[in-house]
Enzyme design. Structure first.
Site, PDB file in Angstrom:
ATOM      1  N   SER A  31       0.823  -1.214   0.000  1.00 42.81           N
ATOM      2  CA  SER A  31       0.000   0.000   0.000  1.00 42.81           C
ATOM      3  C   SER A  31       0.856   1.263   0.000  1.00 42.81           C
ATOM      4  CB  SER A  31      -0.909   0.020   1.237  1.00 42.81           C
ATOM      5  OG  SER A  31      -1.827  -1.035   1.202  1.00 42.81           O
ATOM      6  N   HIS A  62      -3.888   0.187  -4.407  1.00 41.34           N
ATOM      7  CA  HIS A  62      -3.234  -0.876  -5.175  1.00 41.34           C
ATOM      8  C   HIS A  62      -3.668  -0.743  -6.633  1.00 41.34           C
ATOM      9  CE1 HIS A  62      -1.756  -3.611  -1.837  1.00 41.34           C
ATOM     10  NE2 HIS A  62      -2.419  -2.657  -1.199  1.00 41.34           N
ATOM     11  N   HIS A  84      -5.072 -10.118  -1.207  1.00 43.87           N
ATOM     12  CA  HIS A  84      -5.173 -10.426   0.216  1.00 43.87           C
ATOM     13  C   HIS A  84      -6.279 -11.441   0.458  1.00 43.87           C
ATOM     14  CE1 HIS A  84      -3.772  -6.272  -0.303  1.00 43.87           C
ATOM     15  NE2 HIS A  84      -3.058  -6.431   0.789  1.00 43.87           N
ATOM     16  N   TYR A  86      -8.393 -11.234   2.824  1.00 46.92           N
ATOM     17  CA  TYR A  86      -9.616 -10.541   3.222  1.00 46.92           C
ATOM     18  C   TYR A  86     -10.457 -10.063   2.045  1.00 46.92           C
ATOM     19  CZ  TYR A  86      -7.032  -6.118   2.541  1.00 46.92           C
ATOM     20  OH  TYR A  86      -6.298  -5.085   2.017  1.00 46.92           O
ATOM     21  N   GLU A  87      -9.873 -10.100   0.836  1.00 47.57           N
ATOM     22  CA  GLU A  87     -10.656  -9.756  -0.353  1.00 47.57           C
ATOM     23  C   GLU A  87     -11.568 -10.901  -0.770  1.00 47.57           C
ATOM     24  OE1 GLU A  87      -8.359  -7.424  -3.481  1.00 47.57           O
ATOM     25  OE2 GLU A  87      -6.714  -8.133  -2.205  1.00 47.57           O
ATOM     26  N   ALA A 114       2.998  -2.131   4.016  1.00 40.04           N
ATOM     27  CA  ALA A 114       2.737  -1.121   5.035  1.00 40.04           C
ATOM     28  C   ALA A 114       2.293  -1.864   6.284  1.00 40.04           C
ATOM     29  CB  ALA A 114       1.652  -0.166   4.561  1.00 40.04           C
ATOM     30  N   MET A 212      -1.452  -7.417   6.983  1.00 43.81           N
ATOM     31  CA  MET A 212      -2.461  -8.349   6.466  1.00 43.81           C
ATOM     32  C   MET A 212      -2.004  -9.041   5.185  1.00 43.81           C
ATOM     33  SD  MET A 212      -5.704  -5.770   6.951  1.00 43.81           S
ATOM     34  CE  MET A 212      -5.834  -4.725   8.406  1.00 43.81           C
ATOM     35  N   SER A 213      -0.688  -9.137   4.978  1.00 43.03           N
ATOM     36  CA  SER A 213      -0.200  -9.684   3.709  1.00 43.03           C
ATOM     37  C   SER A 213       1.149 -10.354   3.899  1.00 43.03           C
ATOM     38  CB  SER A 213      -0.062  -8.547   2.683  1.00 43.03           C
ATOM     39  OG  SER A 213       0.963  -7.641   3.080  1.00 43.03           O
ATOM     40  N   ASN A 236       2.189   3.435  11.096  1.00 43.06           N
ATOM     41  CA  ASN A 236       1.457   3.908  12.267  1.00 43.06           C
ATOM     42  C   ASN A 236       1.848   3.064  13.467  1.00 43.06           C
ATOM     43  OD1 ASN A 236      -0.447   1.986  10.532  1.00 43.06           O
ATOM     44  ND2 ASN A 236      -0.864   1.608  12.706  1.00 43.06           N
ATOM     45  N   HIS A 248      -6.860   3.820   6.818  1.00 36.94           N
ATOM     46  CA  HIS A 248      -6.073   3.490   5.625  1.00 36.94           C
ATOM     47  C   HIS A 248      -5.462   4.751   5.022  1.00 36.94           C
ATOM     48  CE1 HIS A 248      -4.776   1.047   2.264  1.00 36.94           C
ATOM     49  NE2 HIS A 248      -5.333   1.877   1.424  1.00 36.94           N
TER      50      HIS A 248
END
Length: 273
Positions: A31, A62, A84, A86-87, A114, A212-213, A236, A248
């Site tokens: 990201s 993306h 991902h 989650y997609e 990220a 998450m990746s 962050n 995000h």
């Protein structure tokens, strides 16, 4: 039954016919980190939706395309945007591009992401070399029948991230005059950010950053015998460290700020690979 090798062959032949060369180095850009693709010489862009058997990226930030060409005199191919779990994709689908990269000739892979800083000493805008990871996704891309032509049934993961490439990265950072963090990356399913309690758990387990990746891609890369360098952009402080919500937009904003350092590191690494 899906013939994975046939799918890989169809995708790799399509890409090979488009680019006309064998890439040496593969990159997966997380990201806000797709800026590197703008520096590719003789760039050839291929939208994911045009590649046989490829999934499509649905995440804001993306771009969803392959970019191939030359960087620092090396033939490269990079994913500007990844996939991902989650997609809604399964782990085999999210890692399919890594299989295709291997078929195209890639032997070295740079994965970037990220990430939220779990280590309280990490500040937004710092870069962290991933020295190891924790798979908290609840799945593994190697589940199911194993094809020995793609990799062995029980691959060794004692060195998922190349110590040799990490040494080169430190040399690049020293030459460019910036500090590199190092730490353990933990991948969780998402798409929600972690709760403060989950961040405390991650810290207890030994994680320095969360995202998450990345982990499924690295597992498949090592299964395929590809050497891996992992870089997290700490965008962050993870939930509970500061009394503020996460977004995000913040991730993309900090990735934009760290862009010059990120580019210097990755460009220097490609030159030395």
């Amino acid at each position: 039954m899906v013939n994975v090798k046939q799918q890989i062959q169809e995708a790799s032949l399509f890409i090979e016919n488009k680019i006309g060369f064998c890439p040496e180095v593969g990159l997966i850009l997380g990201s806000g980190l797709g800026i590197l693709a703008d520096l590719v010489e003789n760039a050839i862009e291929i939208p994911y939706h045009k590649i046989p058997n490829f999934p499509v990226s649905t995440v804001e930030g993306h771009a969803g395309k392959l970019v191939a060409g030359q960087v620092k005199g090396k033939n490269v191919i990079m994913m500007k945007g990844r996939f991902h779990l989650y997609e809604g994709y399964d782990a085999q689908v999210t890692t399919f591009p890594v299989r295709v990269m291997k078929a195209l000739g890639v032997e070295k892979l740079v994965v970037t992401n990220a990430a939220g800083g779990v280590n309280v000493d990490f500040d937004p805008g710092e870069l962290m070399l991933i020295v190891d990871h924790i798979n908290n996704l609840g799945t593994n891309p190697l589940i199911g029948p194993n094809d020995s032509e793609l990799g062995e049934r029980f691959p060794d993961m004692s060195e998922p991230y190349s110590k040799r490439l990490m040494k080169l990265a430190y040399k690049v950072a020293e030459k460019e005059g910036f500090n590199l963090r190092e730490g353990v990356y933990m991948a969780s399913l998402g798409p929600t950010y972690e709760t403060p309690a989950e961040v405390r758990l991650a810290r207890t387990l030994g994680a320095d950053a969360v995202g998450m990746s990345t982990v499924p891609e690295v597992i498949v890369a090592r299964h395929a015998g590809i050497e891996v360098l992992g870089i997290s952009c700490i965008t962050n402080k993870a939930a509970g460290i500061l009394d503020q919500p996460l977004s995000h937009d913040e991730v993309v904003e900090v990735a934009e700020r760290v862009k010059p350092t990120f580019l210097n590191l990755v460009l220097g690494m490609i030159e030395k690979m």
